[in-house]
Design a protein around this motif. Structure first.
Motif, PDB file in Angstrom:
ATOM      1  N   VAL A   1       0.835  -1.205   0.000  1.00  0.00           N
ATOM      2  CA  VAL A   1       0.000   0.000   0.000  1.00  0.00           C
ATOM      3  C   VAL A   1       0.866   1.251   0.000  1.00  0.00           C
ATOM      4  CG1 VAL A   1      -1.687   1.304   1.337  1.00  0.00           C
ATOM      5  CG2 VAL A   1      -1.975  -1.144   1.033  1.00  0.00           C
ATOM      6  N   SER A   2       1.927   1.248   0.780  1.00  0.00           N
ATOM      7  CA  SER A   2       2.829   2.404   0.824  1.00  0.00           C
ATOM      8  C   SER A   2       3.482   2.646  -0.534  1.00  0.00           C
ATOM      9  CB  SER A   2       3.898   2.171   1.890  1.00  0.00           C
ATOM     10  OG  SER A   2       4.858   3.180   1.853  1.00  0.00           O
ATOM     11  N   ASN A   3       3.942   1.581  -1.178  1.00  0.00           N
ATOM     12  CA  ASN A   3       4.553   1.723  -2.504  1.00  0.00           C
ATOM     13  C   ASN A   3       3.538   2.195  -3.537  1.00  0.00           C
ATOM     14  OD1 ASN A   3       7.075   0.942  -1.637  1.00  0.00           O
ATOM     15  ND2 ASN A   3       6.745  -1.211  -2.108  1.00  0.00           N
ATOM     16  N   THR A   4       2.313   1.707  -3.447  1.00  0.00           N
ATOM     17  CA  THR A   4       1.269   2.133  -4.368  1.00  0.00           C
ATOM     18  C   THR A   4       0.953   3.606  -4.178  1.00  0.00           C
ATOM     19  OG1 THR A   4       0.326  -0.094  -4.320  1.00  0.00           O
ATOM     20  CG2 THR A   4      -1.082   1.661  -5.154  1.00  0.00           C
ATOM     21  N   GLU A   5       0.856   4.045  -2.929  1.00  0.00           N
ATOM     22  CA  GLU A   5       0.590   5.460  -2.655  1.00  0.00           C
ATOM     23  C   GLU A   5       1.712   6.346  -3.187  1.00  0.00           C
ATOM     24  OE1 GLU A   5       0.115   5.523   1.567  1.00  0.00           O
ATOM     25  OE2 GLU A   5      -2.034   5.102   1.454  1.00  0.00           O
ATOM     26  N   ARG A   6       2.959   5.937  -2.981  1.00  0.00           N
ATOM     27  CA  ARG A   6       4.090   6.729  -3.477  1.00  0.00           C
ATOM     28  C   ARG A   6       4.098   6.796  -4.998  1.00  0.00           C
ATOM     29  NH1 ARG A   6       9.255   4.440  -0.905  1.00  0.00           N
ATOM     30  NH2 ARG A   6       7.893   2.814  -0.147  1.00  0.00           N
ATOM     31  N   PHE A   7       3.783   5.679  -5.649  1.00  0.00           N
ATOM     32  CA  PHE A   7       3.746   5.661  -7.111  1.00  0.00           C
ATOM     33  C   PHE A   7       2.651   6.582  -7.637  1.00  0.00           C
ATOM     34  CE2 PHE A   7       1.825   3.856 -10.984  1.00  0.00           C
ATOM     35  CZ  PHE A   7       2.883   4.020 -11.854  1.00  0.00           C
ATOM     36  N   LEU A   8       1.471   6.503  -7.056  1.00  0.00           N
ATOM     37  CA  LEU A   8       0.360   7.320  -7.529  1.00  0.00           C
ATOM     38  C   LEU A   8       0.578   8.806  -7.247  1.00  0.00           C
ATOM     39  CD1 LEU A   8      -2.678   5.057  -6.621  1.00  0.00           C
ATOM     40  CD2 LEU A   8      -1.670   5.466  -8.868  1.00  0.00           C
ATOM     41  N   SER A   9       1.237   9.134  -6.139  1.00  0.00           N
ATOM     42  CA  SER A   9       1.486  10.546  -5.849  1.00  0.00           C
ATOM     43  C   SER A   9       2.579  11.119  -6.753  1.00  0.00           C
ATOM     44  CB  SER A   9       1.859  10.739  -4.381  1.00  0.00           C
ATOM     45  OG  SER A   9       3.106  10.155  -4.102  1.00  0.00           O
ATOM     46  N   ALA A  10       3.506  10.282  -7.219  1.00  0.00           N
ATOM     47  CA  ALA A  10       4.579  10.750  -8.094  1.00  0.00           C
ATOM     48  C   ALA A  10       4.139  10.809  -9.557  1.00  0.00           C
ATOM     49  CB  ALA A  10       5.796   9.845  -7.964  1.00  0.00           C
ATOM     50  N   LEU A  11       3.014  10.185  -9.865  1.00  0.00           N
ATOM     51  CA  LEU A  11       2.546  10.129 -11.244  1.00  0.00           C
ATOM     52  C   LEU A  11       2.032  11.492 -11.688  1.00  0.00           C
ATOM     53  CD1 LEU A  11       2.190   7.921 -13.390  1.00  0.00           C
ATOM     54  CD2 LEU A  11      -0.128   7.619 -12.568  1.00  0.00           C
ATOM     55  N   ASN A  12       2.489  11.924 -12.833  1.00  0.00           N
ATOM     56  CA  ASN A  12       2.052  13.191 -13.401  1.00  0.00           C
ATOM     57  C   ASN A  12       0.616  13.023 -13.902  1.00  0.00           C
ATOM     58  OD1 ASN A  12       1.676  15.539 -14.796  1.00  0.00           O
ATOM     59  ND2 ASN A  12       3.507  15.338 -16.085  1.00  0.00           N
ATOM     60  N   PRO A  13      -0.325  13.848 -13.429  1.00  0.00           N
ATOM     61  CA  PRO A  13      -1.725  13.685 -13.858  1.00  0.00           C
ATOM     62  C   PRO A  13      -1.926  13.807 -15.368  1.00  0.00           C
ATOM     63  CG  PRO A  13      -1.590  15.168 -11.986  1.00  0.00           C
ATOM     64  CD  PRO A  13      -0.181  14.889 -12.422  1.00  0.00           C
ATOM     65  N   ALA A  14      -1.164  14.668 -16.013  1.00  0.00           N
ATOM     66  CA  ALA A  14      -1.296  14.817 -17.466  1.00  0.00           C
ATOM     67  C   ALA A  14      -0.841  13.540 -18.181  1.00  0.00           C
ATOM     68  CB  ALA A  14      -0.481  16.005 -17.949  1.00  0.00           C
ATOM     69  N   ALA A  15       0.244  12.946 -17.712  1.00  0.00           N
ATOM     70  CA  ALA A  15       0.730  11.709 -18.326  1.00  0.00           C
ATOM     71  C   ALA A  15      -0.268  10.574 -18.102  1.00  0.00           C
ATOM     72  CB  ALA A  15       2.089  11.334 -17.750  1.00  0.00           C
ATOM     73  N   ALA A  16      -0.872  10.533 -16.921  1.00  0.00           N
ATOM     74  CA  ALA A  16      -1.875   9.509 -16.637  1.00  0.00           C
ATOM     75  C   ALA A  16      -3.089   9.691 -17.537  1.00  0.00           C
ATOM     76  CB  ALA A  16      -2.272   9.564 -15.169  1.00  0.00           C
ATOM     77  N   ALA A  17      -3.505  10.926 -17.766  1.00  0.00           N
ATOM     78  CA  ALA A  17      -4.663  11.193 -18.624  1.00  0.00           C
ATOM     79  C   ALA A  17      -4.366  10.799 -20.070  1.00  0.00           C
ATOM     80  CB  ALA A  17      -5.050  12.664 -18.537  1.00  0.00           C
ATOM     81  N   VAL A  18      -3.181  11.130 -20.553  1.00  0.00           N
ATOM     82  CA  VAL A  18      -2.802  10.757 -21.913  1.00  0.00           C
ATOM     83  C   VAL A  18      -2.748   9.238 -22.044  1.00  0.00           C
ATOM     84  CG1 VAL A  18      -0.909  10.801 -23.592  1.00  0.00           C
ATOM     85  CG2 VAL A  18      -1.595  12.898 -22.429  1.00  0.00           C
ATOM     86  N   GLY A  19      -2.172   8.575 -21.063  1.00  0.00           N
ATOM     87  CA  GLY A  19      -2.115   7.117 -21.083  1.00  0.00           C
ATOM     88  C   GLY A  19      -3.497   6.488 -21.082  1.00  0.00           C
ATOM     89  N   PHE A  20      -4.406   7.050 -20.300  1.00  0.00           N
ATOM     90  CA  PHE A  20      -5.761   6.524 -20.236  1.00  0.00           C
ATOM     91  C   PHE A  20      -6.492   6.715 -21.561  1.00  0.00           C
ATOM     92  CE2 PHE A  20     -10.295   6.940 -19.061  1.00  0.00           C
ATOM     93  CZ  PHE A  20     -10.482   5.640 -18.577  1.00  0.00           C
TER      94      PHE A  20
END
Length: 74
Positions: A41-60
């Motif tokens: 859970v800690s690793n997942t939270e760190r990954f999601l907080s470091a993820l750029n929202p624009a990059a996530a939107a483009v990927g989606f």
């Protein structure tokens, strides 16, 4: 090549389900979930907080386009 793609896709789905299961267990049990679940859970939270929202939107959006354009199996 098709067999390798199928194995890779299956592996990704299984690993994603394991992560989601760990997050669900952590939500249900809290601190009593254990160190392994807390670590996931800690690793997942760190990954999601470091993820750029624009990059996530483009990927989606690219994923949605890929879903629409891929050949439909019978």
């Amino acid at each position: 090549m098709e067999k390798i793609t199928e194995i890779l896709r299956f592996s990704i789905v299984v690993l994603f389900q394991i992560v989601l299961g760990a997050v669900l267990i952590a939500l249900l049990l809290g601190e009593a979930a254990g160190p392994t679940v807390s670590s996931v859970v800690s690793n997942t939270e760190r990954f999601l907080s470091a993820l750029n929202p624009a990059a996530a939107a483009v990927g989606f959006v690219l994923y949605l386009i890929w879903l629409q354009l891929r050949p439909q199996g019978s």
